[in-house]
Design an enzyme around this catalytic site. Structure first.
Site, PDB file in Angstrom:
ATOM      1  N   CYS A  30      17.268  35.550  41.615  1.00  0.00           N
ATOM      2  CA  CYS A  30      18.713  35.988  41.490  1.00  0.00           C
ATOM      3  C   CYS A  30      18.985  36.151  39.942  1.00  0.00           C
ATOM      4  O   CYS A  30      18.814  35.026  39.302  1.00  0.00           O
ATOM      5  CB  CYS A  30      19.594  34.692  42.156  1.00  0.00           C
ATOM      6  SG  CYS A  30      21.277  34.832  41.409  1.00  0.00           S
ATOM      7  N   CYS A  33      21.843  33.832  38.514  1.00  0.00           N
ATOM      8  CA  CYS A  33      21.348  32.289  38.652  1.00  0.00           C
ATOM      9  C   CYS A  33      20.267  32.058  37.344  1.00  0.00           C
ATOM     10  O   CYS A  33      20.496  30.879  36.708  1.00  0.00           O
ATOM     11  CB  CYS A  33      20.418  32.247  39.820  1.00  0.00           C
ATOM     12  SG  CYS A  33      21.186  32.453  41.289  1.00  0.00           S
TER      13      CYS A  33
END
Length: 102
Positions: A30, A33
């Site tokens: 991600c 993230c």
């Protein structure tokens, strides 16, 4: 203090911490993230009054389900065993700290 990697095996001790807890639900793949991760680590280093944990949703899907995590990154603040704040998406450091202080 460093970031604690949270799993279903150590979650109960995290949830019952006397300190306010910040959980960062993430995945290695991600992009947002990866933007939030260094901020979370910095907060952990600078703020020993908080317990900061990271939960990899690919390795701990049960915990992601328990917190109804549908998008990542998701940040969850727990105080006295109860979820008091939850937000989805990348956040700047000031917003994350505000979540912990409110």
């Amino acid at each position: 203090m460093s970031v604690l990697h949270v799993s279903k095996d150590n979650f109960d001790s995290v949830k019952t911490s006397q300190k306010p807890v910040l959980l960062d639900f993430y995945a290695d793949w991600c992009g947002p993230c990866r933007m939030v991760s260094p901020i979370v680590e910095e907060i952990a280093e600078e703020n020993p009054q908080y317990l900061i944990g990271k939960i990899n949703i690919d390795k701990e899907p049960e915990l992601a389900q328990k917190f109804h995590v549908l998008s990542i990154p998701t940040l969850v603040v727990i105080k006295n065993g109860n979820v008091v704040r939850q937000s989805t998406g990348a956040r700047p450091k000031a917003e994350i700290l505000a979540m912990l202080k409110d």
